[in-house]
Enzyme design. Structure first.
Site, PDB file in Angstrom:
ATOM      1  N   GLU A 145      32.405  72.375  45.782  1.00 23.43           N
ATOM      2  CA  GLU A 145      32.311  73.122  47.036  1.00 23.43           C
ATOM      3  C   GLU A 145      30.881  73.573  47.344  1.00 23.43           C
ATOM      4  O   GLU A 145      30.650  74.680  47.850  1.00 23.43           O
ATOM      5  CB  GLU A 145      33.249  74.329  47.010  1.00 23.43           C
ATOM      6  CG  GLU A 145      34.718  73.944  46.897  1.00 23.43           C
ATOM      7  CD  GLU A 145      35.670  75.114  47.117  1.00 23.43           C
ATOM      8  OE1 GLU A 145      35.209  76.267  47.138  1.00 23.43           O
ATOM      9  OE2 GLU A 145      36.888  74.861  47.300  1.00 23.43           O
ATOM     10  N   GLU A 181      42.148  70.788  43.473  1.00 23.24           N
ATOM     11  CA  GLU A 181      42.905  72.032  43.428  1.00 23.24           C
ATOM     12  C   GLU A 181      43.963  71.963  44.516  1.00 23.24           C
ATOM     13  O   GLU A 181      43.697  71.445  45.607  1.00 23.24           O
ATOM     14  CB  GLU A 181      42.038  73.268  43.700  1.00 23.24           C
ATOM     15  CG  GLU A 181      41.001  73.621  42.665  1.00 23.24           C
ATOM     16  CD  GLU A 181      40.127  74.792  43.102  1.00 23.24           C
ATOM     17  OE1 GLU A 181      39.146  75.073  42.386  1.00 23.24           O
ATOM     18  OE2 GLU A 181      40.404  75.419  44.152  1.00 23.24           O
TER      19      GLU A 181
END
Length: 463
Positions: free
Chosen positions: A162, A270
């Site tokens: 990220e 995730e």
């Protein structure tokens, strides 16, 4: 004498089985496949970071894979759950991970490892890329490679997580991500006996998701020898929320379309929205169903250990080493038990049919996303690290796993003690799969027994 020789033979056979429990998994087009059997590998994973990011303290001598007793307990519960992959975020490459890696290896569980950490000089800083991309940083990420390259159950390394997220990062960060990928892959090629894939884990920011994937997965100058291209792409996605969500309402149909022409494995690095609670995990049937398995390679549920700050956990770990299964574990196990594992392992005919595009600004849709494929040069001292290796590397190795029984008390979601909890070593060519177990259902009616550790005393999320 015969009985002694028989016992020695049994011990040797046990050690050999334990040490070579899994086959390497490799990237083949848009799939992961078993390097020996060529069976397709679909990731059935869970994020494993006891204590969360706050639980990683430099110099403490502790990280998620340094405590064999904890790993044994958790591996036994993961094996019953059906997990075949763990993702571990923050690691200290100077520690001894041999026993934990060997335990997970024994039960057919692979490891996806983040090379970065939240500590200074151990990750790219989007606000100061040129300074944070340094030889000190490369020493850190190469040390993680050295620590885990020899374990056969090391599935791959995340070069970033990220990093493209905050405003402005989409214009400056992408070339540096490719530089880190290049450096990791060049180091692995020079210092590892096998190729270990390197990839990226992206935030589900739809404005930049398509461009992030296109930018990182193309070949510069069309060259298949381009080491800056990622080998896999992970997406942290929490769009399927609640029991009434559907394939369409969660936007999974859009994701399938977005990645339909992928030439590398794509998976959820995730997933598992926790609003509302408890979770139903109905997205499991979609993710491993016919609408998605032609494109996606499974996913990693967030997360194994309950953190007091976020309520995503499957298991609550207490200060005294005991553990309590939460209802989310039960719900996930029920969904995993419905999967057709044979179908998931069958070959994907389209996996190698497409070729990666050549990098070009035309691949990028958003005007503020980087269109430059001029990758930063390796920082001063970095090439010497690649050529000669880091100083005093801590090379991990498999060790015999001599204990299989879990000594700490573990309780089902009904409060009952789970008896005879232990890992079950698998044959060398097998990864773990869901097996129809009902872990909480096997617990006794009341938390009594002789297992050490006693009843839980607190729920701090300690390891």
């Amino acid at each position: 004498m015969l009985s002694i020789f028989s016992a020695l033979f049994t011990l040797l056979a046990w050690s050999t089985t334990v040490v070579v429990a899994v086959r390497n998994v490799k990237v083949q087009g848009s799939d992961y496949v078993n390097n020996v059997t060529s069976e397709r590998f679909q990731m059935i994973g869970v994020a494993y970071q006891p204590g969360g990011s706050a639980g990683f303290i430099a110099g403490s001598g502790i990280d998620p894979l340094s405590n064999g007793t904890s790993c044994l307990r958790d591996a036994a519960l993961m094996q019953r759950l059906g997990i075949n992959t763990i993702r571990v975020y923050n690691l200290d490459p100077s520690l001894d991970h041999d026993l934990c890696a060997s335990i997970f290896n024994t039960v057919g569980i692979y490891m996806l490892l983040d090379v970065n950490s939240p500590l200074p000089n151990e990750s790219l800083n989007p606000g100061d890329l040129s300074s944070s991309y340094s030889s000190a940083y490369l020493s850190r990420i190469f040390a993680v490679v050295e620590a885990f390259k020899n374990y056969p159950n090391t599935l791959g390394f995340f070069g970033g997580n990220e990093v493209i997220q905050n405003p402005g990062s989409q214009g400056t960060v992408p070339p540096y991500l490719r530089a880190v990928t290049r450096d990791l892959k060049n180091y692995i090629a020079k210092h590892s006996s096998r190729n270990i894939p390197v990839g990226y884990s992206a935030a589900d920011v739809r404005d930049y998701l398509t461009d992030t994937f296109a930018y990182l997965s193309c070949y510069i100058d069309g060259s298949s020898s381009d080491q800056s291209r990622i080998d896999f792409f992970g997406l942290n996605s929490y769009s399927w929320c609640g029991g009434d969500a559907t394939f369409e309402s969660a936007g999974y149909d859009i994701l399938v379309q977005l990645f339909s022409n992928t030439t590398i494995p794509v998976f959820f690095s995730e997933y598992g929205c926790n609003k509302p609670r408890p979770r139903f995990f109905k997205e499991v049937q979609a993710l491993y169903g016919p609408n998605m398995t032609g494109v996606m390679s499974g996913g990693i549920v967030y997360e194994y250990v309950q953190e007091t700050s976020n309520n995503f956990g499957l298991v609550d770990i207490h200060d005294n080493g005991t553990a309590s299964i939460l209802v989310d574990y039960d719900a996930l196990q029920k969904q995993y038990n419905k999967l057709d594992i044979k179908q998931l392992q069958s070959s994907n005919a389209s996996a190698t049919s497409l070729k990666s595009p050549s990098c070009s600004g035309s691949l990028i849709a958003e005007s503020d996303f980087s269109k430059s494929f001029k990758i930063p040069s390796i920082p001063s001292g970095g090439q010497d690290l690649i050529n000669n290796g880091i100083k005093n590397p801590n090379n991990g190795k498999l060790v015999p796993v001599t204990q299989t029984a879990v000594t700490a008390a573990v309780y089902g979601s009904n409060g009952g003690l789970i008896r005879d909890l232990a890992i079950k070593p698998l044959p060398e060519d097998q990864s773990n799969t869901p097996n129809g177990q009902d872990t909480s259902g096997s617990a006794s009616a009341s938390p009594s027994g002789t297992t050490t550790g006693g009843k839980p005393t607190s729920t701090s999320g300690a390891e």
